[in-house]
Design a protein around this motif. Structure first.
Motif, PDB file in Angstrom:
ATOM      1  N   LYS A  47     -10.618  -0.859  -4.757  1.00 45.03           N
ATOM      2  CA  LYS A  47      -9.317  -0.556  -4.137  1.00 45.03           C
ATOM      3  C   LYS A  47      -8.831   0.854  -4.436  1.00 45.03           C
ATOM      4  O   LYS A  47      -7.981   1.388  -3.733  1.00 45.03           O
ATOM      5  CB  LYS A  47      -8.239  -1.549  -4.637  1.00 45.03           C
ATOM      6  CG  LYS A  47      -8.285  -2.912  -3.978  1.00 45.03           C
ATOM      7  CD  LYS A  47      -7.125  -3.775  -4.439  1.00 45.03           C
ATOM      8  CE  LYS A  47      -5.743  -3.208  -4.177  1.00 45.03           C
ATOM      9  NZ  LYS A  47      -5.251  -3.371  -2.808  1.00 45.03           N
ATOM     10  N   SER A 141      -4.416  -7.479  -2.242  1.00 42.57           N
ATOM     11  CA  SER A 141      -4.759  -7.283  -0.840  1.00 42.57           C
ATOM     12  C   SER A 141      -6.027  -6.425  -0.738  1.00 42.57           C
ATOM     13  O   SER A 141      -6.216  -5.482  -1.499  1.00 42.57           O
ATOM     14  CB  SER A 141      -3.594  -6.627  -0.103  1.00 42.57           C
ATOM     15  OG  SER A 141      -3.176  -5.452  -0.775  1.00 42.57           O
ATOM     16  N   ASN A 143      -7.403  -3.954   0.637  1.00 42.87           N
ATOM     17  CA  ASN A 143      -7.318  -2.639   1.275  1.00 42.87           C
ATOM     18  C   ASN A 143      -7.394  -1.578   0.188  1.00 42.87           C
ATOM     19  O   ASN A 143      -7.173  -1.872  -0.990  1.00 42.87           O
ATOM     20  CB  ASN A 143      -5.990  -2.501   2.032  1.00 42.87           C
ATOM     21  CG  ASN A 143      -4.798  -2.844   1.160  1.00 42.87           C
ATOM     22  OD1 ASN A 143      -4.471  -4.026   1.014  1.00 42.87           O
ATOM     23  ND2 ASN A 143      -4.175  -1.850   0.554  1.00 42.87           N
ATOM     24  N   SER A 149      -2.435  -3.455   4.647  1.00 44.19           N
ATOM     25  CA  SER A 149      -3.142  -4.671   4.237  1.00 44.19           C
ATOM     26  C   SER A 149      -3.930  -5.253   5.410  1.00 44.19           C
ATOM     27  O   SER A 149      -3.501  -5.165   6.559  1.00 44.19           O
ATOM     28  CB  SER A 149      -2.150  -5.712   3.725  1.00 44.19           C
ATOM     29  OG  SER A 149      -1.443  -5.205   2.619  1.00 44.19           O
ATOM     30  N   HIS A 228       3.873   2.851   0.738  1.00 46.88           N
ATOM     31  CA  HIS A 228       2.839   1.823   0.764  1.00 46.88           C
ATOM     32  C   HIS A 228       2.602   1.431   2.217  1.00 46.88           C
ATOM     33  O   HIS A 228       3.390   1.768   3.074  1.00 46.88           O
ATOM     34  CB  HIS A 228       3.387   0.616  -0.016  1.00 46.88           C
ATOM     35  CG  HIS A 228       2.342  -0.176  -0.725  1.00 46.88           C
ATOM     36  ND1 HIS A 228       2.542  -0.705  -1.954  1.00 46.88           N
ATOM     37  CD2 HIS A 228       1.087  -0.554  -0.370  1.00 46.88           C
ATOM     38  CE1 HIS A 228       1.466  -1.372  -2.342  1.00 46.88           C
ATOM     39  NE2 HIS A 228       0.574  -1.290  -1.389  1.00 46.88           N
TER      40      HIS A 228
HETATM   41 MG    MG Z   1      -1.453  -4.706  -1.745  1.00 49.40          MG
END
Ligand code: MG
Ligand code: AMP
Length: 323
Positions: A47, A141, A143, A149, A228
């Motif tokens: 990630k 998540s 991503n 996401s 985000h």
């Molecule tokens: Mg996340």
């Protein structure tokens, strides 16, 4: 990396310490056994996530909560009874089972019982294989850190396919039904505090507990404050009236709004959700679509703040605050 559809194979990969991207009702998670530090380290690496950002531990059933959390207040039990399995994460004092490598070194742990049938099967199989009914799967998540996401297996493949190893898997369970991440509730104080809005709304929390939702928390929830969920395209929040008077400038601007809001001539309609639940479901795929189309800008008209609408507004605001 293998794209698979059998949850038994995902459980076997996890058993061996490999990673499994897993469908949940919220978004797809990148799963690892929550008791294996080296597997968790690979989640952070794939990630690109800072090591002090804690992960959510997914467990089979509320009856296993005591293995992970201590001093569980009555209102947390009320919430679990009302919304588990489902898109609700509880932050509680941790037990020794919840290692620093999962909690980011905090003395709290975030726990959820997911509802997606394939995810539940993976948890059941892993519990069977390990002989540990309280086994947890840590699954942030799936991503890259700070990005949008994934709500389909194909999104995960595009985003992380090249970063996963030969023995890692992506389990295809169809599109995520909710579409935004779980509601996170801090249950360490004398009343619940929402750290991240989701499908379970503040009104739902009050209905389940009989308590007003608190507004201040001492719990650190890294990742919930920064910019985000950002696509490459610049996201701009606009009111419906402002959208209609937007320059019909170019075909590089996308529009995301409820179906009742018409598309100005010349702009690219990304999605026409019919209500707040539908808006949450299509939000992330619409932002990905904007990038796939090479759009430079997305004009997003937020939905009303009812139900999951508050979570959609939250994600849109973060997406708009940078990338
Ligand atoms: Mg996340
Ligand atoms: P994700 O798994 O990508 O949905 O992100 C997990 C979110 O849960 C992050 O925003 C974390 O900050 C939050 N979280 C996980 N564990 C804790 C914890 N022990 N205390 C507070 N927040 C947490």
């Amino acid at each position: 990396m293998r794209l698979i559809s059998d949850p038994d194979d995902a459980a076997r990969a996890l058993l061996g310490g490999h990673l499994a991207a897993l469908p949940t009702e919220t978004v797809y998670g990148l799963g690892a056994r929550a008791d294996l530090p080296h597997a968790i380290a690979r989640v952070y690496a794939a990630k690109g996530r800072p090591a002090d950002h804690p992960l959510i531990v997914h467990i089979r059933d509320v009856s296993e909560l005591g293995a992970w959390a201590s001093d569980v207040p009555g209102y947390a039990h009320d919430l679990a009874r009302a919304h588990w399995p489902g898109p609700l994460t509880l932050v509680l004092s941790r037990t020794d089972r919840a290692g620093d490598f999962v909690t980011g070194g905090q003395d709290t742990v975030a726990v959820r019982v997911p509802a997606h049938p394939l995810m539940r099967t993976v948890l059941d199989r892993l519990a069977g294989f390990t002989g540990d009914p309280a086994i947890g799967i840590a699954a942030p998540s799936a991503n890259r850190f700070g990005r949008v996401s994934p709500t389909t297996a194909a999104h995960v493949e595009v985003e992380l396919g090249l970063l996963l190893g030969a023995d890692d898997v992506i389990l295809d369970g169809g599109p995520s039904a909710v579409g935004v991440e779980s509601t996170i509730v801090d249950c360490t104080g004398d009343r619940p505090v929402i750290l991240r809005p989701g499908h379970v709304s503040a009104a739902d929390v009050t209905a389940a507990t009989g308590l007003a939702v608190g507004s201040t928390s001492t719990v650190r929830a890294p990742g919930t404050l920064a910019s985000h969920y950002a696509p490459a395209a610049r996201v701009v929040l606009v009111e419906a009236e402002a959208l209609l008077s937007a320059e019909p400038d170019d075909a590089s601007t996308g529009v995301l709004a409820l179906a009742e809001v018409p598309t100005p001539i010349g702009l690219v309609r990304l999605s026409e959700p019919t209500g707040v639940d539908d808006y949450a479901r299509v939000l992330y795929s619409a932002l990905r679509e904007a990038d796939a189309l090479g759009l430079t800008r997305v004009l997003a008209v937020p939905p009303p703040p009812v139900g999951v609408g508050a979570a959609v507004i939250d994600r849109l605001e973060r997406a708009a605050s940078g990338g």
